[in-house]
Design a protein around this motif. Structure first.
Motif, PDB file in Angstrom:
ATOM      1  N   ASP A 113       0.824  -1.202   0.000  1.00 36.83           N
ATOM      2  CA  ASP A 113       0.000   0.000   0.000  1.00 36.83           C
ATOM      3  C   ASP A 113       0.861   1.255   0.000  1.00 36.83           C
ATOM      4  O   ASP A 113       2.091   1.186  -0.082  1.00 36.83           O
ATOM      5  CB  ASP A 113      -0.996  -0.022   1.161  1.00 36.83           C
ATOM      6  N   ALA A 114       0.195   2.406   0.080  1.00 32.82           N
ATOM      7  CA  ALA A 114       0.877   3.687  -0.032  1.00 32.82           C
ATOM      8  C   ALA A 114       1.965   3.854   1.027  1.00 32.82           C
ATOM      9  O   ALA A 114       2.898   4.632   0.840  1.00 32.82           O
ATOM     10  CB  ALA A 114      -0.138   4.822   0.066  1.00 32.82           C
TER      11      ALA A 114
ATOM     12  N   PHE B  60     -11.797  -3.487   1.496  1.00 28.55           N
ATOM     13  CA  PHE B  60     -12.249  -2.119   1.743  1.00 28.55           C
ATOM     14  C   PHE B  60     -11.375  -1.442   2.798  1.00 28.55           C
ATOM     15  O   PHE B  60     -10.996  -0.283   2.657  1.00 28.55           O
ATOM     16  CB  PHE B  60     -13.711  -2.168   2.207  1.00 28.55           C
ATOM     17  N   GLY B  61     -11.041  -2.185   3.838  1.00 30.43           N
ATOM     18  CA  GLY B  61     -10.177  -1.640   4.883  1.00 30.43           C
ATOM     19  C   GLY B  61      -8.804  -1.272   4.344  1.00 30.43           C
ATOM     20  O   GLY B  61      -8.265  -0.214   4.651  1.00 30.43           O
ATOM     21  N   VAL B  62      -8.254  -2.146   3.526  1.00 22.96           N
ATOM     22  CA  VAL B  62      -6.941  -1.898   2.939  1.00 22.96           C
ATOM     23  C   VAL B  62      -7.007  -0.685   2.011  1.00 22.96           C
ATOM     24  O   VAL B  62      -6.143   0.196   2.044  1.00 22.96           O
ATOM     25  CB  VAL B  62      -6.443  -3.142   2.161  1.00 22.96           C
ATOM     26  N   LEU B  63      -8.049  -0.643   1.203  1.00 20.60           N
ATOM     27  CA  LEU B  63      -8.239   0.461   0.261  1.00 20.60           C
ATOM     28  C   LEU B  63      -8.370   1.794   1.011  1.00 20.60           C
ATOM     29  O   LEU B  63      -7.790   2.806   0.622  1.00 20.60           O
ATOM     30  CB  LEU B  63      -9.514   0.181  -0.536  1.00 20.60           C
TER      31      LEU B  63
ATOM     32  N   GLU C  56       2.587  -4.564   3.389  1.00 21.45           N
ATOM     33  CA  GLU C  56       2.113  -5.653   2.545  1.00 21.45           C
ATOM     34  C   GLU C  56       0.788  -6.209   3.050  1.00 21.45           C
ATOM     35  O   GLU C  56       0.611  -6.385   4.244  1.00 21.45           O
ATOM     36  CB  GLU C  56       3.162  -6.773   2.536  1.00 21.45           C
ATOM     37  N   TRP C  57      -0.125  -6.476   2.112  1.00 15.28           N
ATOM     38  CA  TRP C  57      -1.406  -7.080   2.470  1.00 15.28           C
ATOM     39  C   TRP C  57      -1.708  -8.207   1.500  1.00 15.28           C
ATOM     40  O   TRP C  57      -1.575  -8.035   0.292  1.00 15.28           O
ATOM     41  CB  TRP C  57      -2.547  -6.064   2.353  1.00 15.28           C
TER      42      TRP C  57
END
Length: 584
Positions: free
Chosen positions: A418-419, A468-471, A423-424
């Motif tokens: 992510d930004a 959604f949480g990651v986004l 890592e996910w």
RNA sequence: GCCAAAAUAGCUCAGCGGUAGAGCAACGCACUCGUAAUGCGUAGGUCGUGGGUUCAAUUCCCACUUUUGGCUCCA
């Protein structure tokens, strides 16, 4: 610690952190001479040490430990390495049971080394800094106290772990603490509350998500895109029940292998019904409803299937680990010789989806056959090989997790960064050699014989809740326009222009934009501030000039502003941003 | 599940043996305003739940629920 790396962990820093953990152990032993010490490694961004202490630690204890550590550091004690005989080491740690266990675990051909600084000696491979003076007493911070099982095993005693972060310079420490703050600001639980997207309700059940209207809008945008792309890629949609009788779960094997992950049964008409933890048995029921020719294969059946799994209370975490979630699930049932193409297509599709949402940094993890598993060796080999080939064809970086597959088949997991560089895991593509056999799935091949098809489970986004949480954290709540719950907020500069604002709202809605006019009696500045806090991408501000020219003045979420844009130009600009899925 | 911390108004938080307070939000009134907060006022809480100690508990103790940080697990 969940935290991103600020810099690569070079050896010097690693030695600093490792040495810091020894210093901490010395400080703790000063306070509790009877403490048992376990292990104390350097980790990303810091270090920890596990202790068996005579009493529970309080947060205030960290202050005293910190002070003692600073004193030790100032004493300029050298780290002295020595290699000793096993016997000698055992004598040295005669009353340290964990250390004795560690010594026993050291392979015979490996030397046993000790590191000593001041009055503290530890069994340790090293390396360390030359002297405590090389540690900066202002460049570390003890962060938290946590419980940790000895050697990570649930059946072992629980030790007290102290986490700390350590750097070479105080400036780096400050930077790191700042980054922790940034991560906190982006926390999806915080943003979810601030932006009114979703909630969880303890009194109604832990780990169960309530989607509020704004969150639901975003979810719809995700799902609409998801469905459209699935139809485009040759999938069909199915809907299946949420509960099934025990027969289904006995047949699938879930009651043997997955029972602890399932909600307990409900009894009705002398039968036990279980809420589904997975969708696959239901999709198989549809498949087994009729005969299938090799000509019908592959079938690709997708469902946004909501499943329920029992997660340990302590494992629940916002949207990222819940007890009820919706998988963007699909099952591909194909002949063995279609398998390779299908895998490649799934992988491509997966990458396309993830990239569409703005994730560019994607890594694959290939998991191979574990010891306890079902299926023929040649099946495993060819399946694993086709997974590997697909990864190669797509030019993805990957890591091999030898023996890390499920008992029923090998898999590819895709992880994104992510930004903030965290890592996910999102996508998973898994072979299943178990269920086709258990459910006796068949297809009629060219030669007229009934054969067993291959089955692949795959989820591209993983679960909608988690995704959604990651986004949300990735964008820090500032969703690109195609996902934003509200794309345009129309703000009249004063009451006389409310009619024009309403007219624009109508016009934008006809364009399928998500738009609303703020007609409250706040002042314009307050409305802007409100829209800004809601992270709405476009603020359209209208007054006399705009009404006269049939134009709009746009304030972007970024703060940038453009005045007097002709209405059609603005509509077109937004439409293209939405269709291209770009930011602003 | 285990270790530790926490739960006070819709939100963020203060208070801490003598039954509660702020800011924001909400509501009302006035203001009619050009790019991140107009002013004044009103209302809102059996202080997570259940026990115990005490003359008296939001405050101390215990249990439970939930949350947070870890361990474990994992979409």
């Amino acid at each position: 610690m969940r935290g991103a790396k600020i810099m690569s962990q070079d050896d010097a820093l690693h030695a600093v952190r490792h040495s810091m953990s020894h210093v901490m152990a010395e400080a703790v032993l000063e306070m509790f001479p009877d403490a048992q010490i376990a292990i104390g490694p350097a980790i990303d961004n810091g270090f920890y040490y596990d202790f068996d202490l005579p009493r529970q630690l309080k947060t205030e204890d960290l202050e005293e430990i910190t002070r003692r550590m600073q004193d030790i550091i100032k004493d300029d004690k050298p780290f002295e390495r020595s290699v000793v005989a096993r016997k000698e080491a055992e004598e040295q740690f005669a009353d340290q049971k964990y250390k004795l266990e560690l010594i026993k675990a050291i392979p015979e051909d490996q030397e046993v080394s000790l590191y000593k600084q001041g009055g503290f000696t530890d069994l340790c491979k090293g390396p360390h800094v030359a002297s405590t003076k090389q540690l900066n007493p202002q460049a570390f911070k003890l962060l938290s106290i946590a419980g940790a099982y000895w050697r990570g095993k649930e059946t072992n005693p629980m030790l007290t772990r102290i986490y700390g972060t350590a750097w070479e310079h105080p400036k780096q420490l400050r930077q790191y603490l700042k980054q922790l703050e940034d991560i906190e600001k982006r926390d999806h639980r915080k943003l979810g509350k601030e932006l009114d997207l979703f909630s969880l309700h303890e009194e109604a059940g832990a780990g169960l998500v309530y989607w509020h209207p704004k969150g639901a809008r975003i979810r719809q945008a995700i799902e609409d895109f998801w469905r459209k792309e699935h139809y485009r890629n040759g999938y069909e949609m199915v809907y299946t029940p949420h509960v099934g009788k025990s027969w289904l779960w006995e047949t699938s094997g879930h009651l043997d292998f997955y029972k602890e992950g399932m909600y307990p049964p409900m009894e009705m008409d002398k039968a036990h019904y279980f809420v589904k933890p997975m969708n696959c048995p239901f999709h198989i029921m549809i498949y087994n409803n009729g005969m299938h020719s090799y000509r019908d294969l592959p079938v690709r059946w997708a469902e946004l299937g909501t499943v329920y799994r029992y997660e340990k209370a302590g494992a629940l975490h916002g949207l990222l680990r819940v007890r009820g979630f919706t998988q963007d699930d699909a099952h591909i049932i194909c002949t063995p010789d279609q398998m390779e193409d299908e895998i490649l297509e799934v992988l491509r599709f997966s990458l396309y989806m993830l990239r569409s949402f703005g994730f560019q940094d994607i890594k694959a993890y290939l998991s191979t056959r574990p010891e306890d598993s079902v299926g023929e060796q040649h099946q495993w080999e060819s399946a694993t090989e086709s997974l590997r080939k697909a990864i190669d064809r797509e030019g993805l970086a990957y890591e091999l997790d030898e023996g890390g597959g499920a008992f029923y088949g090998p898999k590819i997991d895709l992880k994104i960064k992510d930004a903030l560089g965290r890592e996910w895991q999102l996508s998973t593509i898994q072979f299943d050699f178990n269920e086709p056999q258990r459910f006796n799935m068949e297809f009629v091949d060219k030669d007229g014989k009934e054969k067993r098809p291959f089955m692949v489970h795959r989820a591209l986004l993983g679960s909608i809740e988690r995704f959604f949480g990651v986004l949300l954290e990735h964008y820090a709540g500032a969703f690109p326009p195609w996902l934003a719950y509200e794309q345009i907020r129309i703000i009249p500069v004063a009451a006389p222009f409310e009619d024009y604002a309403k007219k624009l709202q109508q016009l934008f809605r006809e364009q399928d934009f998500r738009a609303s006019a703020d007609l409250s009696d706040d002042r314009m500045n307050a409305k802007i501030r409100k829209a800004q806090k809601e992270k709405i991408p476009y603020m359209v501000i209208v007054g006399e000039r705009e009404e006269q020219d049939q134009a709009v003045s746009v304030r972007y979420r970024s703060g940038k502003q453009e005045n007097g844009i002709p209405l059609e130009d603005f509509v077109q600009m937004v439409a293209s941003r939405v269709s291209e899925k770009t930011q602003l």
